[in-house]
Design a protein around this motif. Structure first.
Motif, short mmCIF file in Angstrom:
data_model
loop_
_atom_site.label_atom_id
_atom_site.label_comp_id
_atom_site.label_asym_id
_atom_site.label_seq_id
_atom_site.Cartn_x
_atom_site.Cartn_y
_atom_site.Cartn_z
N VAL A 12 33.29 7.75 47.78
CA VAL A 12 33.16 6.33 47.41
C VAL A 12 32.61 5.52 48.57
N LEU A 13 33.16 5.71 49.76
CA LEU A 13 32.69 4.94 50.92
C LEU A 13 31.26 5.30 51.29
N ARG A 30 22.65 7.60 40.31
CA ARG A 30 23.31 8.92 40.22
C ARG A 30 24.41 9.05 41.27
N LYS A 31 24.12 8.59 42.49
CA LYS A 31 25.12 8.67 43.57
C LYS A 31 26.32 7.78 43.23
N GLU A 41 27.29 6.80 40.24
CA GLU A 41 28.00 7.35 39.09
C GLU A 41 28.83 8.57 39.52
N SER A 42 28.29 9.38 40.39
CA SER A 42 29.00 10.55 40.90
C SER A 42 30.27 10.14 41.66
N ALA A 43 30.21 9.00 42.34
CA ALA A 43 31.37 8.50 43.09
C ALA A 43 32.36 7.78 42.18
N GLY A 44 31.99 7.57 40.92
CA GLY A 44 32.89 6.91 39.98
C GLY A 44 32.85 5.40 40.03
N LEU A 45 31.83 4.83 40.66
CA LEU A 45 31.74 3.37 40.81
C LEU A 45 31.02 2.69 39.66
N VAL A 46 30.13 3.41 38.99
CA VAL A 46 29.44 2.87 37.81
C VAL A 46 29.51 3.92 36.70
N SER A 47 29.36 3.45 35.47
CA SER A 47 29.30 4.36 34.33
C SER A 47 28.07 4.00 33.51
N SER A 48 27.63 4.95 32.69
CA SER A 48 26.43 4.71 31.89
C SER A 48 26.67 5.08 30.43
N THR A 49 25.91 4.43 29.57
CA THR A 49 25.91 4.77 28.15
C THR A 49 24.46 4.77 27.68
N LEU A 50 24.13 5.72 26.84
CA LEU A 50 22.78 5.81 26.28
C LEU A 50 22.79 5.12 24.93
N LEU A 76 13.65 5.37 42.62
CA LEU A 76 14.63 5.14 43.69
C LEU A 76 15.94 4.62 43.11
N LEU A 77 15.86 3.73 42.13
CA LEU A 77 17.05 3.21 41.48
C LEU A 77 17.84 4.33 40.83
N GLN A 78 17.15 5.26 40.17
CA GLN A 78 17.83 6.39 39.52
C GLN A 78 18.60 7.22 40.54
N VAL A 79 18.03 7.42 41.72
CA VAL A 79 18.71 8.18 42.78
C VAL A 79 20.01 7.46 43.16
#
Length: 161
Positions: free
Chosen positions: A59-60, A101-102, A104-113, A95-98
């Protein structure tokens, strides 16, 4: 306590850090949410007490990048899709996608399609409600749960093979 001995309080609110001084412990408070957000209504889904040392490190690390802080601040203000976020933040979609992903992997954001009215698939991102309050005591406790090898330990392990 003299001015040079005074400890620093760093507060991150909606992704914009400000430095304050305190005579007590060093605290890092991160509360990222839109002004009209209610913690009681949504419920904080990530608390420091729920994390291991490895998860806190992730997260940090995710929050340590200024671009990612801006992304978290933007999606904390309003849920958004990649193309509009890229335009608003003035960075490329790649660059935004990179960064997303980081985060979302850390659990700070989530996505929906979701499918737009014209049939396009659009991926929307929003912040995951979180509250982190780091104290020296919590760092001590979390450090005992770290299993990720340091760079030095990883180098030694490679040399032993």
């Amino acid at each position: 306590m003299g001015r040079s001995e005074r400890r620093t309080l760093t507060s991150v609110t909606c992704g914009f850090p400000s430095r304050l001084h305190t005579d007590q412990a060093i605290w890092l408070n991160a509360f990222l949410a839109p002004a009209n957000f209610s913690w009681q209504e949504k419920g904080v889904r990530m608390n420091l007490s729920d994390l291991t040392g490895d998860e806190l490190t992730k997260v940090l690390a995710a929050l340590s990048n200024p671009h990612r802080l801006r992304v978290v601040a933007a999606v904390a203000r309003e849920r958004n899709y990649v193309s509009r976020l890229a335009r608003d933040l003035r960075i490329s979609r790649a660059l935004l996608q990179v960064h997303l992903r980081k985060l979302e992997s850390a659990g700070l954001v989530s996505s929906t399609l979701e499918v737009s009215e014209d049939g396009k698939a659009m991926k929307y991102y929003e912040v995951v409600p979180f509250a982190l309050n780091l104290t020296p005591g919590s760092v001590i406790a979390l450090a005992e749960t770290i299993t990720i090898a340091t760079d030095e330990e990883a180098g030694q392990a490679k040399g032993e093979r």
